[in-house]
Design a protein around this motif. Structure first.
Motif, mmCIF file in Angstrom:
data_model
loop_
_atom_site.group_PDB
_atom_site.id
_atom_site.type_symbol
_atom_site.label_atom_id
_atom_site.label_comp_id
_atom_site.label_asym_id
_atom_site.label_seq_id
_atom_site.Cartn_x
_atom_site.Cartn_y
_atom_site.Cartn_z
ATOM 1 N N PRO A 27 7.383 19.343 28.433
ATOM 2 C CA PRO A 27 8.838 19.589 27.571
ATOM 3 C C PRO A 27 9.427 20.568 28.687
ATOM 4 N N ILE A 28 10.675 20.694 28.681
ATOM 5 C CA ILE A 28 11.564 21.711 29.341
ATOM 6 C C ILE A 28 11.173 22.984 28.841
ATOM 7 N N LEU A 29 10.761 24.013 29.452
ATOM 8 C CA LEU A 29 10.424 25.198 28.897
ATOM 9 C C LEU A 29 11.632 26.234 28.358
ATOM 10 N N GLU B 250 12.579 31.830 27.205
ATOM 11 C CA GLU B 250 11.447 32.696 27.134
ATOM 12 C C GLU B 250 10.207 32.395 27.717
ATOM 13 N N GLN B 251 9.792 31.117 27.510
ATOM 14 C CA GLN B 251 8.490 30.635 28.433
ATOM 15 C C GLN B 251 8.970 30.560 29.809
ATOM 16 N N THR B 252 10.044 30.348 30.371
ATOM 17 C CA THR B 252 10.269 30.472 31.611
ATOM 18 C C THR B 252 9.785 31.751 32.388
ATOM 19 N N GLY C 155 6.312 27.084 7.451
ATOM 20 C CA GLY C 155 7.410 26.390 8.240
ATOM 21 C C GLY C 155 7.529 26.367 9.846
ATOM 22 N N ARG C 156 6.662 25.606 10.069
ATOM 23 C CA ARG C 156 6.416 25.554 11.813
ATOM 24 C C ARG C 156 7.567 24.582 12.430
ATOM 25 N N ALA C 157 7.812 23.447 11.627
ATOM 26 C CA ALA C 157 8.715 22.614 12.009
ATOM 27 C C ALA C 157 10.190 22.897 12.006
ATOM 28 N N THR D 64 2.322 32.392 16.377
ATOM 29 C CA THR D 64 2.066 31.261 16.364
ATOM 30 C C THR D 64 3.138 30.185 16.315
ATOM 31 N N GLY D 65 3.107 29.043 17.283
ATOM 32 C CA GLY D 65 4.192 28.162 17.373
ATOM 33 C C GLY D 65 5.461 28.833 18.429
ATOM 34 N N SER D 66 5.027 29.963 19.120
ATOM 35 C CA SER D 66 5.783 30.412 20.183
ATOM 36 C C SER D 66 5.782 29.810 21.489
ATOM 37 N N GLY D 67 4.851 29.206 21.553
ATOM 38 C CA GLY D 67 4.797 28.066 22.811
ATOM 39 C C GLY D 67 3.552 28.789 24.010
ATOM 40 N N LYS D 68 2.733 29.431 23.357
ATOM 41 C CA LYS D 68 1.619 29.889 24.129
ATOM 42 C C LYS D 68 0.821 29.009 24.858
ATOM 43 N N THR D 69 0.352 27.814 23.986
ATOM 44 C CA THR D 69 -0.495 26.835 24.616
ATOM 45 C C THR D 69 0.248 26.093 25.774
ATOM 46 N N GLU D 70 1.562 25.832 25.554
ATOM 47 C CA GLU D 70 2.523 25.334 26.583
ATOM 48 C C GLU D 70 2.313 26.067 27.971
ATOM 49 N N ILE D 71 2.279 27.339 27.751
ATOM 50 C CA ILE D 71 2.150 28.210 28.843
ATOM 51 C C ILE D 71 0.758 28.055 29.492
ATOM 52 N N ARG E 206 -6.881 17.408 22.946
ATOM 53 C CA ARG E 206 -5.917 16.383 22.704
ATOM 54 C C ARG E 206 -4.675 16.706 23.727
ATOM 55 N N ARG E 207 -4.440 18.228 23.644
ATOM 56 C CA ARG E 207 -3.230 18.521 24.258
ATOM 57 C C ARG E 207 -3.328 18.575 25.745
ATOM 58 N N LEU E 208 -4.597 18.757 26.119
ATOM 59 C CA LEU E 208 -5.020 18.705 27.585
ATOM 60 C C LEU E 208 -5.158 17.276 28.038
ATOM 61 N N VAL F 265 9.142 28.350 19.012
ATOM 62 C CA VAL F 265 9.875 27.218 19.817
ATOM 63 C C VAL F 265 10.898 26.303 18.793
ATOM 64 N N ARG F 266 10.294 26.185 17.815
ATOM 65 C CA ARG F 266 11.189 25.136 16.819
ATOM 66 C C ARG F 266 11.896 25.626 15.757
ATOM 67 N N THR F 267 11.598 26.898 15.419
ATOM 68 C CA THR F 267 12.307 27.327 14.161
ATOM 69 C C THR F 267 12.886 28.566 14.693
HETATM 70 P P1 ADP Z 1 1.225 28.448 20.113
HETATM 71 O O1 ADP Z 1 0.332 27.927 21.105
HETATM 72 O O2 ADP Z 1 2.125 29.520 20.486
HETATM 73 O O3 ADP Z 1 0.990 28.118 18.805
HETATM 74 P P2 ADP Z 1 2.628 25.979 21.051
HETATM 75 O O4 ADP Z 1 2.394 25.894 22.567
HETATM 76 O O5 ADP Z 1 1.427 24.919 20.453
HETATM 77 O O6 ADP Z 1 2.513 27.371 20.392
HETATM 78 O O7 ADP Z 1 3.835 25.408 20.509
HETATM 79 C C1 ADP Z 1 4.203 24.987 19.422
HETATM 80 C C2 ADP Z 1 4.670 23.777 19.136
HETATM 81 O O8 ADP Z 1 5.938 23.754 20.041
HETATM 82 C C3 ADP Z 1 3.807 22.521 19.840
HETATM 83 O O9 ADP Z 1 4.059 21.419 18.987
HETATM 84 C C4 ADP Z 1 4.243 22.473 21.334
HETATM 85 O O10 ADP Z 1 4.226 21.106 21.668
HETATM 86 C C5 ADP Z 1 6.042 22.766 20.968
HETATM 87 N N1 ADP Z 1 6.493 23.305 22.250
HETATM 88 C C6 ADP Z 1 6.161 24.250 23.150
HETATM 89 N N2 ADP Z 1 6.990 24.557 23.993
HETATM 90 C C7 ADP Z 1 7.840 23.622 23.844
HETATM 91 C C8 ADP Z 1 8.933 23.359 24.757
HETATM 92 N N3 ADP Z 1 9.307 24.295 26.001
HETATM 93 N N4 ADP Z 1 9.848 22.478 24.289
HETATM 94 C C9 ADP Z 1 9.597 21.823 23.244
HETATM 95 N N5 ADP Z 1 8.419 21.920 22.547
HETATM 96 C C10 ADP Z 1 7.740 22.704 22.563
#
Ligand code: ADP
Ligand code: ZN
Ligand code: ZN
Length: 695
Positions: free
Chosen positions: A160-162, A165-167, A549-551, A189-196, A226-228, A344-346
């Motif tokens: 995804p496009i960061l 904050e992630q950037t 409320g994650r989504a 939780t849900g702030s996009g750490k795993t994406e980093i 799965r994410r990897l 990221v989403r809420t």
């Molecule tokens: P954390 O590890 O902090 O809980 P995640 O990396 O799992 O956060 O991100 C939460 C959700 O948001 C996941 O479903 C992930 O795929 C999605 N996500 C993360 N970064 C982005 C982004 N830059 N754009 C769109 N969706 C993202």
């Protein structure tokens, strides 16, 4: 190598050669056979293991053998393990498109369509897959292939496009460059750490370097994998306790050869060899599961730090609720902190409502306001999580007529009632007995369960909401390997449902239609004798609340307590985790507790009270008297918080010092003396450095 040992042989490892042996030549025996022509452990791993053995007071032999997969430890030759990879062939791909298969076969076809997978990956994603593999292979739809030497790559269009904050966070992490750089990545939780983590792993991958990725428990491995898999086309070695021994050995050797670009696993994966190291990630770094609680009591996060240092690579500790140790290291500028403050989403974090239970009439521990909120959540077609950190039906079974209650004969603690199984179970030693129908003492039929466990909440909620699935998630309901995944699968359709569970539910799992979190009881955590309890409770509340409320749907959190004015709760609710952590740190500093002091805990237990007392007294005497100014404090011996467990008496002795060197100095003198103490039969003792609990 194999060496003669008495009348048999043993498998051993050569760690060093002596020019001038201290044992005379005629008493030395020759090595019988060399098993591995190449050294099994590279110099970094061997040196790190030595350091670990020294730090956590383990015997180097135990530590080295503990680090090896069993199949190799038993003397299996390395070339006996060839990686097993499965992939779909053309016929299989069309069979999948035509949906001609069901159940396990369909799931396996589906998984293999996206990527060829190794046996250890399949074990992780689809436990019990081998039956389906045999069927599909016999039908000519899938095949076993030799591992490919293709360079790993990133799948196109998968990233995804960061966010902004992630950037920024990524830029900071990458700007550190080569070498050992410890970071704390703190984000809800849900702030996009795993994406980093994924972006950092991508960078390592492009440089041809390996990433070691640790998660605290086995339940979190499949989703990380799965994410990897969705992101990378690369060899991934998976290491955890649910692998067959051969698969564990293969995965370990895949890491050792450098073929695995990513090594993913739980605690013990931290012992994987990394000949081409690039990065270490420790997800949920605060989690106490990283501490090994028996045998060699190492801490995987701390060992990961040692390894990153000796490998000379960056390490990222990630958490929404960092440990007080890590926060102190940030404070001291030993680690750099990078933050992600927004989900990221809420947009907004879920509001927390505190429900004061004092004087209320409760139905199975649930207050009227909580039930109303649940009604509304279900009426809106959404899902709710009811959290209670207690398994079973009720923690106490009491006779209303005479006051008798069921206790464990081995521990003298109350037995937990499991009503469905009609059993009383001891959570401390595993003792179980049939639940009586009448009081064994006065024979009245007046037995009443006291307090609530998840089983009771499940029953109460199922009665109240007959048309809504109520799913219980705890160690009892998920004992089967894939039961947890199946339970979560039932929630995927987003239809209204209520999840009832213990802390197994606190972590990781993404439940998009979950909007309400009810934390039913936290008061036990406010009164523990263990100084870690406050930190644990704050982490647990934040982690559980983070499920809501994650989504795209806003969430709400309800917290029931008899102590709405407790400083820990009020601080946490007003100032969030940072404020709660600061409060705890203030208290630890004032009382001279870790992380402002360092601890070594001697635990001993014996069925014989006298033997235990003798040993503890001798252990105390074996300690050198504290020297002036070394800051060493000796506490005990005293009875353990649980003085009796499984029929064994338990005692402790605690060594503390504000300076680690003086503690290490004292230990170095003490340990050999402890080992030399006369051993009563059946007495067991252990040393725990930096204990994560005091039980
Ligand atoms: P954390 O590890 O902090 O809980 P995640 O990396 O799992 O956060 O991100 C939460 C959700 O948001 C996941 O479903 C992930 O795929 C999605 N996500 C993360 N970064 C982005 C982004 N830059 N754009 C769109 N969706 C993202
Ligand atoms: Zn009675
Ligand atoms: Zn017991």
């Amino acid at each position: 190598m194999r060496v003669p040992f008495g009348r048999s042989h043993r498998i051993g490892i050569v760690t060093d050669f002596a020019e001038h042996p201290t044992i005379s030549g005629d008493r030395l025996k020759p090595i019988e056979a060399v098993i591995d022509p190449q050294p099994l452990l590279d110099s970094e791993l061997l040196a790190s293991l030595r350091r670990a053995a020294d730090y956590w007071c383990g015997a180097i032999g135990d530590v080295i053998f503990g680090a090896l997969p069993l199949a190799i430890r038993n003397g299996g030759a390395l070339d006996g393990f060839v990686e097993e990879i499965w992939r779909v062939n053309v016929a299989g791909a069309s069979a999948r498109d035509a949906h001609t298969r069901r159940g396990g076969s369909a799931a396996l076809l589906e998984s293999l369509t996206d990527a060829a997978l190794s046996a250890s990956e399949l074990d992780t994603l689809l436990p019990g897959w081998r039956a389906a593999a045999r069927r599909l292979a016999a039908a000519g739809l899938i095949e076993r292939v030799a591992p490919e030497a293709r360079p790993p790559c990133v799948r196109e269009g998968a990233s995804p496009i960061l966010t902004e904050e992630q950037t920024d966070a990524l830029a900071t992490l990458l700007s550190a460059g080569e070498g050992f750089h410890p970071f704390l990545l703190q984000g809800v939780t849900g702030s996009g750490k795993t994406e980093i983590y994924l972006r950092l792993a991508e960078r390592a991958l492009q440089q041809g370097r390996q990433t070691l990725w640790l998660v605290p428990e086995i339940g979190l491995v499949p989703q990380a994998l799965r994410r990897l898999r969705a992101r990378f086309d690369a060899r991934i070695a998976v290491l955890h306790s649910n692998l067959a021994e051969g698969e564990r050995a293969r995965a370990w050797l895949d890491a050792r050869s450098g073929a695995a670009a990513i090594v993913l696993g739980t605690r013990s994966a931290v012992f994987a060899p990394l000949p081409k190291p690039g990065l270490v990630i420790v997800d949920e770094e605060h989690d106490a599961s990283y501490k090994q609680q028996e045998g060699f009591r190492y801490h995987a996060r701390d060992f990961a730090l040692m390894r990153a240092q000796s490998l000379g690579v960056p390490i990222v500790l990630g958490s929404a609720t960092p440990s007080l140790e890590t926060l102190t290291n940030v404070e001291a500028a030993r680690y750099a902190r990078v933050r992600l403050r927004r989900r990221v989403r809420t947009r907004a974090p879920s509001p927390v409502h505190v429900l004061d239970l004092r004087g209320l009439n409760l139905a199975h521990g649930l207050s009227p306001a909580l039930l109303e909120a649940l009604d509304a959540c279900i009426a809106h077609g959404q899902q709710a999580l009811v959290f209670k950190n207690r398994r079973g039906y009720a923690p106490v079974l009491l006779c209303h007529a005479c006051g008798w209650h069921a206790t464990c004969p081995n521990c003298e603690k109350p037995l937990t009632l499991y009503r469905g199984r009609r059993q009383l179970l001891c959570h401390h030693c595993g003792h179980s007995e049939r639940a009586p129908d009448a009081c064994p003492h006065c024979h009245a039929g007046a037995l009443i369960p006291q307090g609530q466990g998840t089983e009771r909440l499940e029953e109460a909620l199922a009665t109240r909401y007959p048309d809504v699935p109520v799913l219980r998630v705890d160690r009892e309901s998920t004992r089967r390997r894939d039961a947890f995944a199946k339970l979560l699968g039932r929630l995927a359709d987003g239809k209204p449902a209520i999840l009832v569970g213990t802390q197994m539910l606190a972590k990781g799992h993404d439940l998009p239609n979950l909007t309400m979190v009810a934390i039913v009881g936290v008061d036990e955590g406010l009164h523990s004798v263990d100084f870690h309890a406050g930190e644990r409770l704050a982490q647990l509340i934040v982690q559980v609340a983070g499920r809501a409320g994650r989504a795209d749907k806003p969430g709400a959190v309800w917290l029931q307590t008899h102590e709405p004015g407790h400083p820990l709760l009020t601080t946490l609710l007003k100032g969030g985790y940072d404020a709660a952590a600061a409060l705890q740190l203030g208290e630890r500093l004032a009382s001279g507790l870790p992380p402002f002091a360092h601890m070594a805990l001697l635990r001993a237990e014996s069925a014989q009270r006298n033997a235990l007392d003798d040993f503890m007294a001798a252990a105390r005497d074996a300690l050198a008297r504290p020297e002036r100014g070394d800051g060493l404090r000796i506490n005990g011996p005293f009875a353990a918080p649980m003085p009796l467990r499984a029929g064994r008496h338990r005692a402790q002795l605690l060594l503390e010092s504000a300076q680690r060197p003086s503690l290490r100095h004292a230990l170095a003198a003490w340990l050999p003396r402890l080992h030399a103490l006369p051993q009563h039969r059946g007495l067991r003792w252990s040393i725990d450095i930096d204990p994560v609990d005091l039980y």
